[in-house]
Design an enzyme around this catalytic site. Structure first.
Site, PDB file in Angstrom:
ATOM      1  N   TYR A 162      13.149  -3.245   9.356  1.00 26.62           N
ATOM      2  CA  TYR A 162      13.124  -3.170  10.807  1.00 26.62           C
ATOM      3  C   TYR A 162      14.088  -4.143  11.473  1.00 26.62           C
ATOM      4  O   TYR A 162      14.692  -3.835  12.483  1.00 26.62           O
ATOM      5  CB  TYR A 162      11.701  -3.458  11.336  1.00 26.62           C
ATOM      6  CG  TYR A 162      10.697  -2.379  11.009  1.00 26.62           C
ATOM      7  CD1 TYR A 162      10.446  -1.349  11.902  1.00 26.62           C
ATOM      8  CD2 TYR A 162      10.017  -2.376   9.795  1.00 26.62           C
ATOM      9  CE1 TYR A 162       9.528  -0.347  11.609  1.00 26.62           C
ATOM     10  CE2 TYR A 162       9.096  -1.375   9.487  1.00 26.62           C
ATOM     11  CZ  TYR A 162       8.860  -0.361  10.394  1.00 26.62           C
ATOM     12  OH  TYR A 162       7.958   0.631  10.084  1.00 26.62           O
ATOM     13  N   HIS A 218      -2.098   1.155   1.558  1.00 19.25           N
ATOM     14  CA  HIS A 218      -1.429   0.749   2.789  1.00 19.25           C
ATOM     15  C   HIS A 218      -2.407  -0.112   3.615  1.00 19.25           C
ATOM     16  O   HIS A 218      -2.796   0.257   4.719  1.00 19.25           O
ATOM     17  CB  HIS A 218      -0.947   1.973   3.574  1.00 19.25           C
ATOM     18  CG  HIS A 218       0.148   1.681   4.551  1.00 19.25           C
ATOM     19  ND1 HIS A 218       1.356   2.357   4.560  1.00 19.25           N
ATOM     20  CD2 HIS A 218       0.229   0.768   5.539  1.00 19.25           C
ATOM     21  CE1 HIS A 218       2.127   1.878   5.538  1.00 19.25           C
ATOM     22  NE2 HIS A 218       1.458   0.913   6.159  1.00 19.25           N
ATOM     23  N   GLU A 230      10.583   3.131   5.358  1.00 23.94           N
ATOM     24  CA  GLU A 230      10.218   2.947   6.771  1.00 23.94           C
ATOM     25  C   GLU A 230      11.392   2.345   7.519  1.00 23.94           C
ATOM     26  O   GLU A 230      12.098   1.486   6.986  1.00 23.94           O
ATOM     27  CB  GLU A 230       9.036   1.970   6.955  1.00 23.94           C
ATOM     28  CG  GLU A 230       7.679   2.563   6.751  1.00 23.94           C
ATOM     29  CD  GLU A 230       6.562   1.555   7.005  1.00 23.94           C
ATOM     30  OE1 GLU A 230       6.717   0.653   7.855  1.00 23.94           O
ATOM     31  OE2 GLU A 230       5.517   1.675   6.328  1.00 23.94           O
ATOM     32  N   GLU A 234       4.519  -2.721   1.405  1.00 27.36           N
ATOM     33  CA  GLU A 234       4.794  -4.056   1.930  1.00 27.36           C
ATOM     34  C   GLU A 234       3.899  -5.153   1.358  1.00 27.36           C
ATOM     35  O   GLU A 234       3.056  -5.716   2.068  1.00 27.36           O
ATOM     36  CB  GLU A 234       4.714  -4.049   3.469  1.00 27.36           C
ATOM     37  CG  GLU A 234       5.695  -3.081   4.091  1.00 27.36           C
ATOM     38  CD  GLU A 234       5.755  -3.166   5.613  1.00 27.36           C
ATOM     39  OE1 GLU A 234       4.994  -3.955   6.202  1.00 27.36           O
ATOM     40  OE2 GLU A 234       6.572  -2.459   6.208  1.00 27.36           O
ATOM     41  N   ASN A 238      11.331  -0.914   3.264  1.00 25.48           N
ATOM     42  CA  ASN A 238      10.943  -0.790   4.671  1.00 25.48           C
ATOM     43  C   ASN A 238      11.767  -1.825   5.418  1.00 25.48           C
ATOM     44  O   ASN A 238      11.739  -3.009   5.054  1.00 25.48           O
ATOM     45  CB  ASN A 238       9.467  -1.114   4.874  1.00 25.48           C
ATOM     46  CG  ASN A 238       8.548  -0.060   4.274  1.00 25.48           C
ATOM     47  OD1 ASN A 238       8.994   0.878   3.627  1.00 25.48           O
ATOM     48  ND2 ASN A 238       7.257  -0.237   4.483  1.00 25.48           N
ATOM     49  N   ARG A 254       5.483  11.047   4.385  1.00 28.08           N
ATOM     50  CA  ARG A 254       4.902   9.894   3.709  1.00 28.08           C
ATOM     51  C   ARG A 254       3.596   9.532   4.411  1.00 28.08           C
ATOM     52  O   ARG A 254       3.596   9.228   5.606  1.00 28.08           O
ATOM     53  CB  ARG A 254       5.886   8.710   3.767  1.00 28.08           C
ATOM     54  CG  ARG A 254       5.319   7.499   3.101  1.00 28.08           C
ATOM     55  CD  ARG A 254       6.196   6.252   3.098  1.00 28.08           C
ATOM     56  NE  ARG A 254       5.303   5.182   2.674  1.00 28.08           N
ATOM     57  CZ  ARG A 254       5.311   3.937   3.109  1.00 28.08           C
ATOM     58  NH1 ARG A 254       6.226   3.543   3.965  1.00 28.08           N
ATOM     59  NH2 ARG A 254       4.422   3.090   2.694  1.00 28.08           N
TER      60      ARG A 254
END
Ligand SMILES: *[C@@H]1O[C@H](CO)[C@@H](O)[C@H](O)[C@H]1NC(C)=O
Ligand SMILES: *[C@@H]1O[C@H](CO)[C@@H](O)[C@H](O)[C@H]1NC(C)=O
Length: 505
Positions: A331, A141, A398, A186, A329, A96
């Site tokens: 985290y 991005h 991600e 995002e 994504n 990616r």
């Protein structure tokens, strides 16, 4: 005797925890992600124009933790073959990466196409094809051409046309080689962090206003690019297209407190639902809790209209259903601790509009203040996505962990991957969540936005004090390589026991 029983039970329990699911289902794919501005460098060569991150890091270096910039980064513009060789060594199914709008279209518009930009991405795509690595390509991005920011950037409705034209060019030029597209990476970080705050470029800080103008335009731009692909390019190119939404997952500090449970749901609607609800629900449009809260706050501020207006029927229909997969994504997880205005909230702001107080005091830590290690939060987010969005097919686009520069035996990263991947297996097998693929962030230590090079997420260590920017594999390279080779969480002791590996090395 009692003590021995207790120890026996603990040992048993430890065994059951360790012996969870380990094998990934057939067809599950693995990849690694990067972003153009974070790795390419070559910021001012061969016709590329300035983007908003070039501008911010050059004119306001005090906003970058270590005063660095992306001028050279990992020099991937010149060293893409090394990038591809590293990916091939690890054995990924897909890579990616993102396209630099300012490298392809220096004016931001399609009136001037930079042949070197087209050549660069064709070279990269050809190198990937030679190694049988599928490209998964992000159109945007975060590196908006400064020319378009000068016209208001994502707060300007004209961006819908500019993004559609740029996407059209990319589909036409690269669509024979790229079968998987991501429109936006995002959107929350683009709108809230860059137009409602100074956490990301262009750092406009129009809190509570610019952030919502941005989401209106971004969601419409996404939908237009989707329809263009769906109607014009898909019939001949046979690809797929989606959006990648980031989430900080919110959990109630006390799961038995009904008020906190309800507030956490509102916070998740404000964070993930802001961009997911308009695209992935049957009714479409912004989440009800969000529309209501912002309307109430706006009225209290004396405004004649809400700072966040619901889309009209045309746009609700136009945006709905415009993603072939849900790209996530993920985290970290934060906790909701009470009702009211978060002490860090500006007035007005997205955070104040939520009406909840949050804390990051949960889980293990990383090198990034915002990144707390809470694997179970990932499983809860995935189950919530299944129930909130009608069981969509999901790609994790991600997921990753930061440590400090120079950490080559990166056990923190390995155990993060292992625990988060283990939660993916749990929700696939126990809850039937349709997770189809996983993307680790990131190939090599790179320009981590406002953190500069002070926090490292890479599989490869990059020494930025050496002009040659040499790359050194960290232990996680071997972990990820073994994971992909066997389609199974690595069982080697070497990845499980930091103390032991230190003795062996
Ligand atoms: C490009 O930027 C570098 C700094 O990163 C500077 O030294 C160089 O002079 C610039 N080149 C051009 C052609 O502007
Ligand atoms: C995509 O195109 C197909 C075929 O024309 C159509 O049936 C479908 O409704 C389109 N998707 C959206 C979200 O408009």
């Amino acid at each position: 005797m009692a003590n021995w029983t207790l120890i026996g039970l603990l040992a048993l329990c430890h065994t059951c925890l360790v012996a969870g699911y380990t094998k990934f289902p057939a067809g599950f794919t693995f990849g690694i992600a990067t972003a153009a501005h974070q790795i390419e460098g070559a910021w001012n060569v061969s016709g590329k124009s300035e983007n908003v991150w070039d501008r911010l890091s050059h004119t306001r270096p005090e906003l970058i933790a270590d005063g660095t910039n992306g001028d050279i980064a990992c020099d991937s513009y010149h060293r893409y073959q090394e990038d591809v060789d590293e990916l091939a060594y690890i054995g990924v199914d897909f890579y990616r990466f993102s396209l630099s709008w300012a490298r392809i279209l220096p004016t931001g518009r399609v009136d001037h196409v930079n042949p070197d930009g087209i050549r660069y991405y064709n070279d990269l795509l050809n190198a990937l094809a030679e190694k049988n690595i599928e490209p998964l390509v992000t159109l945007f991005h975060w590196d908006l051409p400064q020319t378009l920011q000068d016209l208001g950037g994502w707060a300007n409705p004209k961006m819908i046309d500019y993004f559609r034209d740029y996407s059209d060019l990319c589909f036409r030029e690269f669509g024979d080689k790229i079968k998987s597209w991501i429109t936006f990476n995002e959107p929350y970080e683009i709108c809230e962090d860059a137009y409602g705050d100074i956490k990301k470029a262009p750092a406009i800080d129009s809190h509570g206003v610019g952030n919502y103008l941005c989401s209106d335009n971004l969601l419409k731009a996404h939908a237009e690019a989707y329809h263009l692909y769906n109607e014009t390019y898909r019939p001949v190119q046979n690809g797929r297209i989606m959006i990648s939404i980031n989430s900080i997952w919110y959990e109630p500090a006390d799961p038995n407190n009904a008020e906190l449970v309800a507030l956490a749901e509102v916070a998740n609607q404000f964070k993930f639902g802001w961009f997911a609800h308009p695209i992935f629900t049957a009714e479409g449009g912004y989440p009800t809790a969000m529309v209501e809260n912002v309307a109430l706050q706006s009225a209290a501020e004396g405004l004649p209209k809400s700072r966040l207006e619901q889309f009209d029927d045309y746009w609700i229909q136009r945006i709905k259903g415009t993603s072939d997969f849900l790209g996530i994504n993920h985290y970290t997880t934060f906790l909701i601790t009470g009702a009211g205005v978060d002490p860090t909230a500006k007035d007005p702001s997205w955070l104040k509009d939520i009406g909840a107080v949050q804390t990051m005091e949960v889980g293990g830590d990383s090198a990034s203040e915002w990144l707390r290690v809470v694997p179970t939060g990932f499983a809860n987010l995935l189950r919530w996505c299944k129930s909130s969005y009608n069981d969509p097919p999901i790609y994790i686009t991600e997921n990753g962990f930061s440590d400090l520069p120079g950490t080559l035996e990166d056990y923190g990263r390995i155990s993060y991957f292992n625990e988060y991947l283990s939660e993916i297996l749990n929700v696939i097998y126990d809850d039937g969540v349709k997770v189809l693929g996983y993307t680790a962030w990131t190939l090599m230590d790179n320009f981590e936005w406002r953190a500069g090079f002070s926090e490292r997420f890479g599989f490869y260590y990059v020494d930025i004090t050496d002009p040659a920017r040499p790359r050194t594999p960290k232990l996680s390279v071997e972990y990820f390589k073994q994971l992909i080779a066997n389609r199974e969480l690595p069982q080697d002791e070497i990845f499980k026991d930091p103390a032991k590996i230190r003795d062996e090395l």
